[in-house]
Structures are given as structure tokens and as C-alpha cells.
Scaffold this motif. Sequence first.
Motif, short mmCIF file in Angstrom:
data_model
loop_
_atom_site.label_atom_id
_atom_site.label_comp_id
_atom_site.label_asym_id
_atom_site.label_seq_id
_atom_site.Cartn_x
_atom_site.Cartn_y
_atom_site.Cartn_z
N SER A 157 0.83 -1.20 0.00
CA SER A 157 0.00 0.00 0.00
C SER A 157 0.87 1.25 0.00
O SER A 157 0.58 2.22 -0.72
CB SER A 157 -0.92 -0.02 1.23
OG SER A 157 -1.58 1.21 1.40
N THR A 187 0.84 4.27 -3.10
CA THR A 187 0.19 5.53 -2.72
C THR A 187 1.18 6.61 -2.33
O THR A 187 0.82 7.79 -2.29
CB THR A 187 -0.77 5.33 -1.53
OG1 THR A 187 -0.02 4.92 -0.37
CG2 THR A 187 -1.84 4.30 -1.86
N ASN A 247 -3.68 5.27 5.24
CA ASN A 247 -4.53 4.74 4.17
C ASN A 247 -5.77 3.99 4.65
O ASN A 247 -6.37 3.25 3.86
CB ASN A 247 -3.69 3.85 3.25
CG ASN A 247 -2.71 4.64 2.42
OD1 ASN A 247 -2.85 5.85 2.26
ND2 ASN A 247 -1.70 3.97 1.89
N SER A 271 -7.26 0.67 3.31
CA SER A 271 -6.37 0.41 2.18
C SER A 271 -4.90 0.32 2.60
O SER A 271 -4.02 0.23 1.74
CB SER A 271 -6.54 1.50 1.12
OG SER A 271 -7.89 1.61 0.73
N TRP A 290 -9.88 -2.33 -0.44
CA TRP A 290 -9.15 -1.21 -1.04
C TRP A 290 -10.18 -0.17 -1.49
O TRP A 290 -10.99 -0.44 -2.37
CB TRP A 290 -8.30 -1.66 -2.21
CG TRP A 290 -7.41 -0.54 -2.69
CD1 TRP A 290 -7.77 0.50 -3.48
CD2 TRP A 290 -6.04 -0.32 -2.34
NE1 TRP A 290 -6.71 1.37 -3.66
CE2 TRP A 290 -5.63 0.88 -2.98
CE3 TRP A 290 -5.12 -1.02 -1.56
CZ2 TRP A 290 -4.33 1.39 -2.87
CZ3 TRP A 290 -3.83 -0.51 -1.45
CH2 TRP A 290 -3.45 0.67 -2.09
N HIS A 330 -8.10 5.87 -2.65
CA HIS A 330 -6.65 5.69 -2.54
C HIS A 330 -6.10 5.31 -3.92
O HIS A 330 -5.81 4.15 -4.21
CB HIS A 330 -6.33 4.65 -1.48
CG HIS A 330 -6.73 5.07 -0.10
ND1 HIS A 330 -6.05 6.04 0.61
CD2 HIS A 330 -7.77 4.70 0.69
CE1 HIS A 330 -6.64 6.23 1.78
NE2 HIS A 330 -7.69 5.43 1.85
#
Length: 545
Positions: free
Chosen positions: A83, A87, A94, A97, A104, A108
Motif C-alpha cells: 500500500s 500511494t 490509508n 487500504s 481497497w 486511494h
Amino acid sequence: MKTLLTIPFVFILIFLIGCSPEDSEVKKRPNILFAISDDQSFAHTSFEGSPFVSTPAFDRIAREGVYFRNCIAGSPGCAPSRSAIVTGRHHWQNEQSGQHAAPWLKKHVPFVDLLDANGYATGLTGKGVGPFRYARDENDSLWRATNAAGIAHSHIKYEPGTPGDERPADKISDINYFENFKYFMENVKGDKPFFFWYGGLEPHRAYEQDSWKRTDKNLSDVVVPGFFPDHDIVRGDMLDYAVEIEWFDLHLQRMLEYLEEIGELENTIVIVTADNGMPFPRAKANSYEYGVHVPFAVRFPENFPGGRVVDDVIGFSDLAPTILEITDTSSEGMLPITGKSILNILRSENEGAVDPSREYVFSGRERHSSSRYENWGYPQRAIRSQDYLLVWNMKPERWPAGAPQRIKPDTKDELLPLHGIDENGIHHSEWAYTDIDESPTKSYIIENMKEEKVSAYFGLAHNKRPEYELFDIKNDPYNLTNLAGDVRFEEIEREMKEALREELTKTDDPRVVGPDKEVFDSYIRYSPMREFPEPDDTLLEETLR
């Protein structure tokens, strides 16, 4: 009149003559091959000096490119770590996520989407950004529908028992990574530059035990980490791990050779790393060196001076801004990025400490597997410099490897034996300490926990820990001596605690700033669940005396 008409033509002709093939090639946008193994610690490449692992593909990237000696994964677990990669944010930023086996969320947005919109052909083979739950139907309207690493190309597989099945161990994935990459190049890429995510499922467990015996490997070659007992069971387990690392590397080697054959290698930025450390006790799912310190190398000779070893600390949240900058892609559409591009380091001709602003890098974990009462996690936050590692165990009253006793499946409150050891002295991994992957090493340590030569290693992996731990990485690479509270390191500890809290506050970590400091334990887990009794350590403490 005729002379005037020919003047623009003359200028056009001069312009075209002046544009050599070399000039047009410089303007060609670079491809990116991102290769990420699953559960590999930094020490286990032959470039790093491991005597029992051979990784010629990684070694080439490191030798001809830039090798980063201090790359720290976003987390010691796969989902939160991956993740952070896509990102550019710490996993605790997050929400679901950033947490293992959670949904998810669409908001994001990964950098891969932006590359795709900017004219790149994108795709993946093997393991992408996961394990996460992606949208199953229209009812999951807030969830992303496809993997955050791109559209999967994993349909070309090995057929067990056929002459073409070259896999060296029977637990290795049946996905033929190279052939799927080749398929993408020949059937999907077209005339676009590409970003391709090669996500090996190796060396994630399970392993075929003693698969190493069909190779030329020897038990005597293994370097046993200082947090394991030196026993042939442990050495053999590590050799099985090595077999799987080499399988990942073999497919990377084939990808490099293919790119070279078709004339694309020199215009391809190759990035190789791992998502977190080795799947052994006190490594994976722990914020120690062998849990978060991963191999990392980048090759692009045209623009990144090679043959360099860099000491700067970098983290996984730095990868998204780096790739966006390399490809001249705007981050518009993504949530605010926390990481900092390392492109200045890649373009530098210097080695060692290149960017003095990179004083610290951060990582952490929440829930790994289903391993405690009411699905609680073991929250940690960590800060790493070139010389020291500080780990904040935010819930030190919890068991770091998971609860030592589980409720028997399909019963309401019947308990399985403590430590997962049955009446015959045999350990069952799924019965206790389930944040540690099932392995011969885990079972050996638990079955022999009361032996003098093993008991200390049991404690290192399973016993409760103090709230803060500080380690001198250079002199204590296995993180065995906690220096927190030692007056000789008082100033270092104070500075690192302050820097860690400052980062967590700046990035709105719910564990620090709220409003719901326990929100991570509340997320639904979309993976198999285990039931555990409410914590009561009285009986356990008696057994450990």
C-alpha cells in the motif's frame, strides 16, 4: 515568388537533418520494470554477500546500477507495505487500504493509474497489491474493482507433471512469470512505454521441506541469524527459503535477457526489491531489521550513474513520487503524497551518504493475521537512521507473535493446548502464535522451548516486549540488545522518539492523534478468522517459569 516559397522548406529540411536518431531516442520515455519478491530480507542476495543464496539477476542490477544499503519497507507485512509503495503514503494514512485483508477504497488512487492515463501500458503478473479485498459487485461501490498494481496477466501457468514444469519445489507458484511478461510485451504493450509489476509469490511460505537437497546447497553454507538456534532443522529451512528466492531471480533474469534481445533494456528502468522480510520467527511481522530491511537496487545506465552503493535511508513511500517524477506524471488525483522522490540520488554520481536531508525513515504495523482476542493487532511504529533503530510497541501488554492459546474451531470456548503443543509434544502452528508463519524453524523452537540452548530464542520471538526498543544496527545487526533506557544512548533515544512522534502527528496517525485510536482493530478482515479467549496470562506465566 518561387524563392520565397522555398525558404520554409529549407528550414524544415535543416531541422530534419539536425534531428539524428540519437536525439529522438533521448526523447523516448523510459519503461519501468518493477520486480518485488514476497518475504525476503536484505541479507539474502549474493550481492550482499550471502553464501547460500545465488541471485545473478539482482546482482547485475545492483552492480550496474545503484544499490541502496538501507531500504526500509513500509511495514513488516505484505499488504500495508505494498500500500505504501503505490500511494506514496504511510500505511497508517490509508485507512482500510493500508491494512491486511481489508477493502481497497477507490479514493486511494495508486500511481499506476496515473501512469496509465499518461500514456503508459501498465500490467502485472503474480502478486500485486494485496492481500486486499477488491470490489465483488456493485454493492461494493466504494471499493476499487481491479488490483492497485494494474491489470493482471497471470494466465500462463506450469502444468504439473509435464516436461515443461521446471519448478524446483512443489510449493512454488504455478504462474510462469516470464512468459506472462512476454505475453504483455507482445500482445498488450503496443507502441507505448510500459510499467510492469513483476510480483513473485516467492519466497512466501509454504515451502517443500528439504527441496534444497535436490540442489548443490550445503547446510554448512548457511549463515544462521543470531535470533535463531543453530540447528540443522533451521539451516535446512533457510535453504528451502533460498531455493524460492532463486526461482524469483531466475524469472527476473529471463525478463532482463528478453528486454536485451528486443533492444529495450537500456531504455528500461529496472527496480528490484521485496515487500518485507523473511517468513521466520522475529523477522516478518516484526519491525526489526530482518522484518523491514529489504534488498533494493535500480538500474538505468543512461541517466543513473551505476556501480554505486548508497547509504541514505529510503522508504517505500518514496517510490511513488520517484516514479511519477521519472515519468513526468502529475500526482493530481492521488491523495497527498508523504514520501520524497529519490531521483536526486539516482542521478547523482556520488555514493555513500548522498542526501544529508535523509536523516530518518519510518515504518510500522497493525493487524497482521487473525491472531488475538477480537482480532486485535500488535501496533508498532518504527524509526530508522543509518545507525539506529527505535521501535515503539504501542500495546506492550499484547503478545507480539499472537496469542499463545486458541479456541478450538467449531466450539464455543474449548481451548487448544498452550503454545500449540499436543499431548505427544508435537507443535501445531495454527494453534498458537499465528502471526508467525508455519515453519520447521517455528516448530523446532516451540517444541524445545524449555531446553537451555533454545529457551532464549523462544523468548526473543514470542515473549512480551517493552514499550520502546532501541538498537545499534552497526554493532547489533540482529537487534538482540535493547538500549532503550541506557544512559549512554539517552540523547539518541530522545531525539528519535521526538522525530517519530513528530512524523506520526504530521501524518495524522490515528494511534497518536485520534479521534478513534483503536480504529485499526475495528476494520473487517476478509480472510479466514480464528477465535481466541479474552487475555488471561496467569496460567501462561506459570508454564514459562
